[in-house]
Write an enzyme that holds these catalytic residues in place. Structure first.
Site, PDB file in Angstrom:
ATOM      1  N   GLU A   1      -0.681  14.606  -4.496  1.00  0.00           N
ATOM      2  CA  GLU A   1       0.456  15.532  -4.582  1.00  0.00           C
ATOM      3  C   GLU A   1       0.136  16.920  -4.044  1.00  0.00           C
ATOM      4  O   GLU A   1       0.638  17.930  -4.551  1.00  0.00           O
ATOM      5  CB  GLU A   1       1.011  15.608  -6.016  1.00  0.00           C
TER       6      GLU A   1
ATOM      7  N   HIS B   1      -1.221  16.413 -14.942  1.00  0.00           N
ATOM      8  CA  HIS B   1      -2.176  15.317 -15.107  1.00  0.00           C
ATOM      9  C   HIS B   1      -3.537  15.896 -15.490  1.00  0.00           C
ATOM     10  O   HIS B   1      -3.804  17.081 -15.262  1.00  0.00           O
ATOM     11  CB  HIS B   1      -2.340  14.525 -13.802  1.00  0.00           C
TER      12      HIS B   1
END
Length: 431
Positions: A46, A266
């Site tokens: 990402e 995360h």
């Protein structure tokens, strides 16, 4: 005797421009952590902004001088690899199914997702293959429209790893797989690639963790423990080299020191490996002890994951593929694909029926010109109807065929793999 230690870290940095909270500050904080010298190979997901990629590379180049960003799709694949050792070659393999372009809020399709391979020279004639992947997200656990996509992406990635092992001494797959242990896509990715999960604890979670600043209250109400969807898998394929896990941990604190936010939504995962050359006596011993009793009646259950009526008995560091488990996983994957193909057929009929209905209405409206007062509204309605007709025709023809062919590509590959496993199984038992 040659040996080395290798430290690998993976992190989904949550770097979506204009969407991710505190993105610019977090990217720099992540770079500060990566340049501490604690990591030899870094696998990031990402990294959707090319500028963020450049910041990460520039801030870490003194300790991680080798880097590669995998360009793909509209937004870029989001995959970035940083390395202490030379990256001598790279390959990007895009997946045949990759989300839906019309679901802009999910945006996976625009990333052109796939698996990236970096061939890294860790010694003069020794290479490690680092695979970086970010599978399609699961946006609705109760109605998961992307399950088939993840299953096919997992199988495709496993096949890609198997086809590109080459002369590498160790293969490492590190990324955000959006799959929990026990999920079908997790099992396919792990066992079809014949790799090993470096984590052996059910208590580890990497997403929607309770101490993460970005975990919502709704997520905690649904699951207070979070979930483990970020993984590092490994395997060594050189019989003369052994790789063992020294340490597995989540290396970053829950908050950036002195800040109110976390590094990402995360958690980062770090694994330290010990790679060493085996002596001739070790090779002979391991070969002698690598035999095992094959499990029979392997089956898959959604609630419990993967089970077998008899446990596999194995010693040594050599991975011996369990054909029956692989066959069970592939059979389940084929079943998922068949259900998806039936849904695509229903969608095709629905889109074309709506297009025909609206087209008839559009032609009917054209026969009755509107009065001057309602002319603007009438023209606007006709334009909207025509736009919807074109959309439905596109979704029922071109897009439906793209989705169908992508699914069929994965399904037929699974069937071929299944046939090969069945043949090997029958030959091993003299059937």
């Amino acid at each position: 005797m040659w040996s080395m230690e290798l430290s690998i870290i993976t992190l989904n940095v949550w770097g979506i421009p204009f969407v991710s909270s505190d993105r610019s500050a977090r990217i720099r904080d992540i770079a500060i952590q990566l340049k501490t010298g604690n990591y030899d190979i870094v696998s990031l997901q990402e990294v959707w902004s090319e500028n963020d990629s450049k910041i990460l590379q520039n801030m870490t180049k003194k300790v991680l001088p080798f880097a590669h960003y995998f360009y793909s799709g509209v937004m870029g694949s989001g995959l970035l690899v940083l390395s202490k050792f030379p990256i001598v070659s790279t390959i990007f393999h895009g997946w045949t199914v990759n989300g839906y372009f019309h679901r802009i809020q999910h945006a996976d399709w625009f990333g052109g997702k796939g698996v990236g391979l970096c061939r890294i020279r860790v010694d003069n004639d020794r290479y490690v293959h680092l695979y970086n992947a970010h599978l399609h997200a699961e946006y609705n656990i109760k109605n998961d429209d992307y399950k088939t996509h993840r299953v096919l992406q997992a199988f495709d990635t496993a096949q890609f790893i198997d086809a590109t092992r080459g002369d590498s001494i160790v293969q490492i797959l590190a990324g955000d797989f959006n799959a929990k242990p026990g999920d079908l896509s997790y099992g396919i990715l792990l066992h079809i690639s014949e790799m090993r999960d470096t984590c052996n604890s059910d208590l580890i979670t990497t997403y929607e963790c309770k101490d993460n600043a970005y975990t919502s209250k709704d997520a905690l109400d649904k699951n207070s423990n979070g979930q483990r969807i970020d993984h590092i898998f490994m395997r060594n394929s050189d019989d003369k080299v052994k790789a063992r896990i020294l340490e597995y941990k989540l290396p970053l604190p829950s908050r950036v020191p002195g800040k109110r936010y976390s590094y990402s939504d995360h958690e980062a995962v770090q694994v330290k490996l010990k790679i060493e050359e085996l002596q001739e006596a070790d090779i002979t011993r391991l070969l002698k002890n690598s035999h095992y009793e094959c499990s029979r009646n392997v089956y898959y259950t959604h609630s419990n994951g993967f089970k077998a009526t008899r446990e596999k008995k194995s010693t040594g560091h050599f991975y011996v593929a369990d054909n029956l488990l692989q066959m069970a996983l592939i059979n389940e994957g084929i079943t998922v694909c068949e259900g998806h193909l039936k849904q695509l057929h229903r969608d095709r009929i629905a889109y074309l029926c709506v297009a025909c209905f609206l087209l008839i209405g559009f032609l009917f409206m054209s026969e009755f010109p509107a009065t001057y007062v309602y002319r603007t509204l009438f023209i606007l309605l006709k334009l909207i109807a025509f736009g919807v007709v074109l959309y439905c025709l596109f979704m029922g023809t071109f897009w439906n065929l793209i989705e169908r062919h992508g699914t069929m590509s994965g399904k037929t590959a699974m069937e071929i793999k299944l046939s090969g496993l069945q043949l090997a199984e029958s030959e091993s038992y003299g059937i």
